[in-house]
Write a protein that holds these residues in place. Structure first.
Motif, PDB file in Angstrom:
ATOM      1  N   ALA A  78       0.836  -1.210   0.000  1.00 29.18           N
ATOM      2  CA  ALA A  78       0.000   0.000   0.000  1.00 29.18           C
ATOM      3  C   ALA A  78       0.873   1.262   0.000  1.00 29.18           C
ATOM      4  CB  ALA A  78      -0.950  -0.008   1.191  1.00 29.18           C
ATOM      5  N   LEU A  79       1.966   1.255   0.779  1.00 28.90           N
ATOM      6  CA  LEU A  79       2.895   2.393   0.756  1.00 28.90           C
ATOM      7  C   LEU A  79       3.513   2.569  -0.626  1.00 28.90           C
ATOM      8  CD1 LEU A  79       4.864   2.049   4.122  1.00 28.90           C
ATOM      9  CD2 LEU A  79       3.216   3.828   3.511  1.00 28.90           C
ATOM     10  N   TRP A  80       3.932   1.467  -1.216  1.00 33.74           N
ATOM     11  CA  TRP A  80       4.542   1.480  -2.550  1.00 33.74           C
ATOM     12  C   TRP A  80       3.544   2.021  -3.576  1.00 33.74           C
ATOM     13  CZ3 TRP A  80       8.823   1.013  -5.348  1.00 33.74           C
ATOM     14  CH2 TRP A  80       8.779   0.508  -6.644  1.00 33.74           C
ATOM     15  N   THR A  81       2.291   1.579  -3.482  1.00 37.18           N
ATOM     16  CA  THR A  81       1.257   2.045  -4.400  1.00 37.18           C
ATOM     17  C   THR A  81       0.987   3.537  -4.202  1.00 37.18           C
ATOM     18  OG1 THR A  81       0.252  -0.149  -4.440  1.00 37.18           O
ATOM     19  CG2 THR A  81      -1.142   1.692  -5.126  1.00 37.18           C
ATOM     20  N   ARG A  82       0.933   3.967  -2.945  1.00 37.29           N
ATOM     21  CA  ARG A  82       0.622   5.364  -2.631  1.00 37.29           C
ATOM     22  C   ARG A  82       1.752   6.328  -3.000  1.00 37.29           C
ATOM     23  NH1 ARG A  82      -0.944   7.536   3.443  1.00 37.29           N
ATOM     24  NH2 ARG A  82      -1.033   9.753   2.910  1.00 37.29           N
ATOM     25  N   PHE A  83       2.999   5.932  -2.712  1.00 44.28           N
ATOM     26  CA  PHE A  83       4.122   6.861  -2.839  1.00 44.28           C
ATOM     27  C   PHE A  83       5.145   6.501  -3.917  1.00 44.28           C
ATOM     28  CE2 PHE A  83       3.086   7.425   1.816  1.00 44.28           C
ATOM     29  CZ  PHE A  83       2.564   8.713   1.694  1.00 44.28           C
ATOM     30  N   ARG A  86       5.871   8.911  -6.662  1.00 44.29           N
ATOM     31  CA  ARG A  86       6.514  10.150  -6.191  1.00 44.29           C
ATOM     32  C   ARG A  86       7.969   9.910  -5.794  1.00 44.29           C
ATOM     33  NH1 ARG A  86       2.929  12.656  -1.752  1.00 44.29           N
ATOM     34  NH2 ARG A  86       4.635  14.168  -1.731  1.00 44.29           N
ATOM     35  N   ASN A 176       1.478   1.372   7.868  1.00 46.10           N
ATOM     36  CA  ASN A 176       0.606   2.545   7.751  1.00 46.10           C
ATOM     37  C   ASN A 176       0.611   3.414   9.009  1.00 46.10           C
ATOM     38  OD1 ASN A 176      -0.844   0.899   9.468  1.00 46.10           O
ATOM     39  ND2 ASN A 176      -2.772   1.063   8.346  1.00 46.10           N
ATOM     40  N   VAL A 181       4.417   6.958   7.715  1.00 46.00           N
ATOM     41  CA  VAL A 181       3.824   7.682   6.594  1.00 46.00           C
ATOM     42  C   VAL A 181       4.312   9.128   6.565  1.00 46.00           C
ATOM     43  CG1 VAL A 181       1.633   8.500   5.596  1.00 46.00           C
ATOM     44  CG2 VAL A 181       1.809   6.171   6.503  1.00 46.00           C
ATOM     45  N   ALA A 185       6.505  10.869   3.647  1.00 44.81           N
ATOM     46  CA  ALA A 185       5.948  12.049   2.967  1.00 44.81           C
ATOM     47  C   ALA A 185       6.905  13.242   3.050  1.00 44.81           C
ATOM     48  CB  ALA A 185       4.588  12.397   3.560  1.00 44.81           C
TER      49      ALA A 185
END
Length: 191
Positions: A78-83, A86, A176, A181, A185
């Protein structure tokens, strides 16, 4: 020599050892030794050089497919997908060091992570993360963050865009978790 000086000398000796392991970084310029000096073997052959990820944050996590924390692979995805778009790179480092909870070898580890948890981020070859046979990255990290070394599977290290080690979280801290996070970020470019 005063007893207080011994830990400082020991730390300096470990940094020098890490520099030597990292490929002979200049002893006079220890500031050049950072995570970018290391690479991990890929199960399919070749290496994943952290130098190729310069300017990007990296979350390095020692994993094990048969561990009770293996569900965290889904959170890491999920972290990989989210960030990932970027700049974040998540790297799974399968390890046999904790109760031999990584019973698989080679490509079978990455395949199990993909099949059971949807992992699409890099999974490197099975690697020791503690003790005298620990991978050089983990020996360097132990010097950089004393007292924050892996005590079990799913210990997380965050490498900053400049290659410094800026975060370490133990196994029970979920991917998460707001601390992780937020730290990620803060390392990503804005925009």
């Amino acid at each position: 020599m005063p007893i207080q000086s011994r830990p400082i000398l020991r730390r300096h000796a470990l940094v020098l050892l890490g520099a030597t392991i990292a490929g002979g970084a200049r002893a006079a310029g220890m500031d050049t030794v950072n995570a970018r000096a290391f690479s991990f073997e890929k199960p399919e052959g070749g290496t994943l050089a952290l130098s190729g990820l310069a300017g990007k944050p990296i979350l390095v996590v020692n994993t094990a497919t048969a561990c009770g924390y293996a569900g965290q692979l889904t959170g890491l995805q999920a972290l990989w997908t989210r960030f990932g778009d970027r700049g974040l790179t998540v790297i799974a480092v399968p390890s046999p060091d904790f109760g031999n909870q990584e019973p698989l070898d080679g490509l079978a580890i990455a395949e199990a992570a993909r099949k059971d948890h949807g992992v699409t981020f890099p999974v490197v070859a099975k690697t020791h993360v503690r003790g005298p046979s620990a991978h050089p990255f983990y020996r360097w990290a132990a010097v950089e963050k004393p007292g924050s070394t892996p005590n079990w599977n799913f210990h997380k290290y965050l490498v900053a865009r400049d290659g410094s080690l800026i975060g370490a979280w133990p196994s029970p801290v979920e991917p998460n978790d707001p601390r992780i996070v937020t730290a990620i970020a803060n390392e990503l470019p804005t925009g």
